[in-house]
Design a protein around this motif. Structure first.
Motif, PDB file in Angstrom:
ATOM      1  N   LEU A 129      -7.435  10.341  -3.887  1.00  0.00           N
ATOM      2  CA  LEU A 129      -6.657   9.201  -3.422  1.00  0.00           C
ATOM      3  C   LEU A 129      -5.195   9.447  -3.759  1.00  0.00           C
ATOM      4  CD1 LEU A 129      -6.812   6.281  -2.198  1.00  0.00           C
ATOM      5  CD2 LEU A 129      -6.710   5.488  -4.552  1.00  0.00           C
ATOM      6  N   ASN A 130      -4.336   9.371  -2.749  1.00  0.00           N
ATOM      7  CA  ASN A 130      -2.896   9.506  -2.946  1.00  0.00           C
ATOM      8  C   ASN A 130      -2.229   8.183  -2.631  1.00  0.00           C
ATOM      9  OD1 ASN A 130      -2.906  12.283  -3.610  1.00  0.00           O
ATOM     10  ND2 ASN A 130      -3.144  12.777  -1.443  1.00  0.00           N
ATOM     11  N   PHE A 139     -12.367   2.357   2.498  1.00  0.00           N
ATOM     12  CA  PHE A 139     -12.348   3.812   2.627  1.00  0.00           C
ATOM     13  C   PHE A 139     -13.733   4.389   2.333  1.00  0.00           C
ATOM     14  CE2 PHE A 139      -7.552   4.466   1.425  1.00  0.00           C
ATOM     15  CZ  PHE A 139      -7.180   4.051   2.687  1.00  0.00           C
ATOM     16  N   GLY A 140     -14.347   3.928   1.248  1.00  0.00           N
ATOM     17  CA  GLY A 140     -15.672   4.412   0.868  1.00  0.00           C
ATOM     18  C   GLY A 140     -16.714   4.130   1.936  1.00  0.00           C
ATOM     19  N   THR A 141     -16.661   2.933   2.528  1.00  0.00           N
ATOM     20  CA  THR A 141     -17.600   2.573   3.597  1.00  0.00           C
ATOM     21  C   THR A 141     -17.397   3.464   4.815  1.00  0.00           C
ATOM     22  OG1 THR A 141     -17.683   0.280   2.827  1.00  0.00           O
ATOM     23  CG2 THR A 141     -18.365   0.693   5.095  1.00  0.00           C
ATOM     24  N   SER A 154      -4.178   3.885   4.891  1.00  0.00           N
ATOM     25  CA  SER A 154      -3.805   2.498   5.122  1.00  0.00           C
ATOM     26  C   SER A 154      -2.548   2.189   4.315  1.00  0.00           C
ATOM     27  CB  SER A 154      -4.940   1.569   4.680  1.00  0.00           C
ATOM     28  OG  SER A 154      -4.595   0.218   4.915  1.00  0.00           O
ATOM     29  N   ASN A 155      -1.798   1.192   4.759  1.00  0.00           N
ATOM     30  CA  ASN A 155      -0.607   0.763   4.032  1.00  0.00           C
ATOM     31  C   ASN A 155      -0.953  -0.394   3.110  1.00  0.00           C
ATOM     32  OD1 ASN A 155       0.918   2.657   5.359  1.00  0.00           O
ATOM     33  ND2 ASN A 155       1.741   1.223   6.844  1.00  0.00           N
ATOM     34  N   LEU A 156      -0.348  -0.392   1.932  1.00  0.00           N
ATOM     35  CA  LEU A 156      -0.549  -1.422   0.927  1.00  0.00           C
ATOM     36  C   LEU A 156       0.791  -2.070   0.636  1.00  0.00           C
ATOM     37  CD1 LEU A 156      -2.177  -2.873  -1.342  1.00  0.00           C
ATOM     38  CD2 LEU A 156      -1.619  -0.914  -2.800  1.00  0.00           C
ATOM     39  N   GLU A 157       0.917  -3.335   1.003  1.00  0.00           N
ATOM     40  CA  GLU A 157       2.149  -4.066   0.739  1.00  0.00           C
ATOM     41  C   GLU A 157       2.043  -4.751  -0.617  1.00  0.00           C
ATOM     42  OE1 GLU A 157       4.938  -7.433   2.879  1.00  0.00           O
ATOM     43  OE2 GLU A 157       3.536  -6.255   4.076  1.00  0.00           O
ATOM     44  N   ILE A 158       3.026  -4.514  -1.462  1.00  0.00           N
ATOM     45  CA  ILE A 158       3.031  -5.057  -2.818  1.00  0.00           C
ATOM     46  C   ILE A 158       3.478  -6.511  -2.765  1.00  0.00           C
ATOM     47  CG2 ILE A 158       3.992  -4.802  -5.147  1.00  0.00           C
ATOM     48  CD1 ILE A 158       2.267  -2.437  -4.217  1.00  0.00           C
ATOM     49  N   SER A 159       2.688  -7.384  -3.385  1.00  0.00           N
ATOM     50  CA  SER A 159       3.072  -8.796  -3.456  1.00  0.00           C
ATOM     51  C   SER A 159       3.640  -9.093  -4.842  1.00  0.00           C
ATOM     52  CB  SER A 159       1.876  -9.703  -3.157  1.00  0.00           C
ATOM     53  OG  SER A 159       0.942  -9.641  -4.217  1.00  0.00           O
ATOM     54  N   ASP A 160       4.165 -10.291  -5.013  1.00  0.00           N
ATOM     55  CA  ASP A 160       4.733 -10.674  -6.302  1.00  0.00           C
ATOM     56  C   ASP A 160       3.644 -10.871  -7.356  1.00  0.00           C
ATOM     57  OD1 ASP A 160       7.288 -10.608  -5.268  1.00  0.00           O
ATOM     58  OD2 ASP A 160       7.244 -12.719  -4.650  1.00  0.00           O
ATOM     59  N   LYS A 177      16.691  -3.200  -4.726  1.00  0.00           N
ATOM     60  CA  LYS A 177      16.718  -2.876  -6.144  1.00  0.00           C
ATOM     61  C   LYS A 177      16.052  -1.536  -6.455  1.00  0.00           C
ATOM     62  CE  LYS A 177      16.670  -7.711  -7.518  1.00  0.00           C
ATOM     63  NZ  LYS A 177      15.948  -8.767  -8.234  1.00  0.00           N
ATOM     64  N   GLY A 178      15.459  -0.925  -5.455  1.00  0.00           N
ATOM     65  CA  GLY A 178      14.795   0.355  -5.649  1.00  0.00           C
ATOM     66  C   GLY A 178      13.321   0.233  -5.996  1.00  0.00           C
ATOM     67  N   LYS A 179      12.805  -0.989  -5.984  1.00  0.00           N
ATOM     68  CA  LYS A 179      11.390  -1.195  -6.289  1.00  0.00           C
ATOM     69  C   LYS A 179      10.560  -0.957  -5.025  1.00  0.00           C
ATOM     70  CE  LYS A 179       8.132  -4.599  -7.982  1.00  0.00           C
ATOM     71  NZ  LYS A 179       7.900  -6.001  -8.309  1.00  0.00           N
ATOM     72  N   THR A 180       9.479  -0.210  -5.174  1.00  0.00           N
ATOM     73  CA  THR A 180       8.613   0.085  -4.034  1.00  0.00           C
ATOM     74  C   THR A 180       7.927  -1.193  -3.562  1.00  0.00           C
ATOM     75  OG1 THR A 180       8.216   2.305  -4.882  1.00  0.00           O
ATOM     76  CG2 THR A 180       6.680   1.489  -3.231  1.00  0.00           C
ATOM     77  N   THR A 181       7.996  -1.436  -2.245  1.00  0.00           N
ATOM     78  CA  THR A 181       7.366  -2.627  -1.666  1.00  0.00           C
ATOM     79  C   THR A 181       6.149  -2.287  -0.810  1.00  0.00           C
ATOM     80  OG1 THR A 181       8.914  -2.546   0.196  1.00  0.00           O
ATOM     81  CG2 THR A 181       9.504  -3.966  -1.661  1.00  0.00           C
ATOM     82  N   ILE A 182       6.094  -1.074  -0.289  1.00  0.00           N
ATOM     83  CA  ILE A 182       4.950  -0.655   0.530  1.00  0.00           C
ATOM     84  C   ILE A 182       4.540   0.765   0.133  1.00  0.00           C
ATOM     85  CG2 ILE A 182       4.082  -0.208   2.856  1.00  0.00           C
ATOM     86  CD1 ILE A 182       6.102  -2.217   3.917  1.00  0.00           C
ATOM     87  N   PHE A 183       3.255   0.911  -0.132  1.00  0.00           N
ATOM     88  CA  PHE A 183       2.669   2.210  -0.415  1.00  0.00           C
ATOM     89  C   PHE A 183       1.769   2.621   0.741  1.00  0.00           C
ATOM     90  CE2 PHE A 183       3.417   0.904  -4.834  1.00  0.00           C
ATOM     91  CZ  PHE A 183       3.907   2.078  -5.380  1.00  0.00           C
TER      92      PHE A 183
END
Length: 150
Positions: free
Chosen positions: A71-72, A134-136, A112-118, A81-87
């Motif tokens: 998994l990457n 992913f596993g399924t 898939s994209n992962l959007e970081i929430s507060d 601010k330089g904080k990652t919002t989407i992985f």
């Protein structure tokens, strides 16, 4: 109104070619043994559960699997601010399938994209759901490959 909905639903599902994914596997009687699992625990646990659902220990069709998942988690978007919002989560699996004298190696990739929430809890829960999906998907792909190896 309710009868119309039921009738329309019945016509839709019978006319669209819908078939359950495991429809033909119950009669197959496949004995699938996972010899080794390495990599991401959440993805591997999901794969193991899905494979065990269709595995029949009394079958003479014996398959041995060696599965390695990676998994990457790559940042693709940052705020001011330089904080990652989407992985971008990318899962890659290398599956070695042994059946009788045949040996087949299959590579399966999911992303898939992962959007970081507060809320960190929501983010962690969403990430876990993505990993389970992913596993399924990987397990379903493995089952399709096994079905084609007859």
């Amino acid at each position: 109104m309710k009868n119309h909905f039921i009738l329309i639903s019945f016509l839709f599902f019978t006319a669209c070619g819908f078939t359950p994914i495991y429809k033909d596997f119950s009669a197959e009687n496949l004995n699938i043994q996972i010899n080794s699992l390495s990599g991401d625990k959440t993805i591997n646990d999901t794969i193991n559960k899905k494979i065990n659902i269709i595995s029949d220990e009394n079958s003479d069709k014996f398959y041995v699997l060696n599965i390695d998942t990676n998994l990457n988690k790559i940042p693709i978007s940052k705020n001011k601010k330089g904080k990652t919002t989407i992985f971008k989560l990318t899962a890659s699996s290398k599956v070695n399938i042994k059946f009788k004298s045949k040996n087949k190696i299959v590579s399966i990739n999911q992303s898939s994209n992962l959007e970081i929430s507060d809320d960190n809890f929501d983010t962690d829960t969403y990430e876990k759901t993505i990993k389970e999906n992913f596993g399924t998907a990987i397990a379903n792909e493995i089952i399709l490959v096994i079905n084609s190896m007859k």
